[in-house]
Design an enzyme around this catalytic site. Sequence first.
Site, PDB file in Angstrom:
ATOM      1  N   ASP A   5      49.205  19.530   5.359  1.00 22.37           N
ATOM      2  CA  ASP A   5      50.577  19.944   5.662  1.00 22.37           C
ATOM      3  C   ASP A   5      51.421  18.720   5.997  1.00 22.37           C
ATOM      4  O   ASP A   5      51.224  18.086   7.036  1.00 22.37           O
ATOM      5  CB  ASP A   5      50.531  20.933   6.836  1.00 22.37           C
ATOM      6  CG  ASP A   5      51.883  21.451   7.252  1.00 22.37           C
ATOM      7  OD1 ASP A   5      52.923  20.970   6.734  1.00 22.37           O
ATOM      8  OD2 ASP A   5      51.919  22.345   8.119  1.00 22.37           O
ATOM      9  N   ASP A  63      59.965  22.715   1.019  1.00 23.09           N
ATOM     10  CA  ASP A  63      61.323  22.732   1.571  1.00 23.09           C
ATOM     11  C   ASP A  63      61.415  23.730   2.733  1.00 23.09           C
ATOM     12  O   ASP A  63      61.881  23.395   3.819  1.00 23.09           O
ATOM     13  CB  ASP A  63      62.313  23.093   0.461  1.00 23.09           C
ATOM     14  CG  ASP A  63      63.768  22.942   0.860  1.00 23.09           C
ATOM     15  OD1 ASP A  63      64.063  22.272   1.860  1.00 23.09           O
ATOM     16  OD2 ASP A  63      64.620  23.496   0.135  1.00 23.09           O
ATOM     17  N   TYR A 111      59.287  24.352  -9.615  1.00 27.03           N
ATOM     18  CA  TYR A 111      60.082  23.664 -10.631  1.00 27.03           C
ATOM     19  C   TYR A 111      59.271  23.373 -11.890  1.00 27.03           C
ATOM     20  O   TYR A 111      59.823  22.986 -12.910  1.00 27.03           O
ATOM     21  CB  TYR A 111      60.695  22.385 -10.083  1.00 27.03           C
ATOM     22  CG  TYR A 111      61.912  22.612  -9.194  1.00 27.03           C
ATOM     23  CD1 TYR A 111      62.229  23.864  -8.672  1.00 27.03           C
ATOM     24  CD2 TYR A 111      62.750  21.569  -8.873  1.00 27.03           C
ATOM     25  CE1 TYR A 111      63.331  24.060  -7.866  1.00 27.03           C
ATOM     26  CE2 TYR A 111      63.862  21.753  -8.066  1.00 27.03           C
ATOM     27  CZ  TYR A 111      64.147  23.001  -7.574  1.00 27.03           C
ATOM     28  OH  TYR A 111      65.256  23.175  -6.775  1.00 27.03           O
TER      29      TYR A 111
END
Length: 175
Positions: free
Chosen positions: A12, A36, A123
């Site tokens: 993380d 994000d 993405y």
Amino acid sequence: MQVARLSVWQGDITTLSVDAIVNAANESLLGGGGVDGAIHRAAGPELLACCRDLNGCPTGEARITPGFRLPSRWIIHTVGPVWHGALRNESALLAACYRACLALAIQNNVRSIAFPAISCGVYGFPAESAARIAVAECKAALALHAGLEKILLVAFDAKMAAILTATLFAFDDTV
């Protein structure tokens, strides 16, 4: 024994005690999914307020904010390209993301920085291609800037960690 200045770490990114972490953001900079969203949650509501004042960020560029509640002093936000089958200059835009982040890092005396796998989540950028770009851009920056002491390429899962590690070892020179 020489300590590697560029290495892969799995876990993380919000838990890392480095000078700066990179946020793979969307153009609004107002939070989203994946890394994000995790960064926005961990940094606290102050990050959202700060990002509102930045008025977004175009693909391939970067912006810097304080880390707020994170262990890192800074968050460097960059917007990676959405993959369209290499039809929209995605590789050049992804390389520009790394260069823009590293330029901001150097301007702000960052000595250690952690990058997520920019554009490799929703993405859709092919992981192997993205890893080659990440390693190449990071090695180039380390070769030019002695003050930049450590770059971590952070993978959330074992598959991406393996891809990044294989790419890192595929380069002949060591940094």
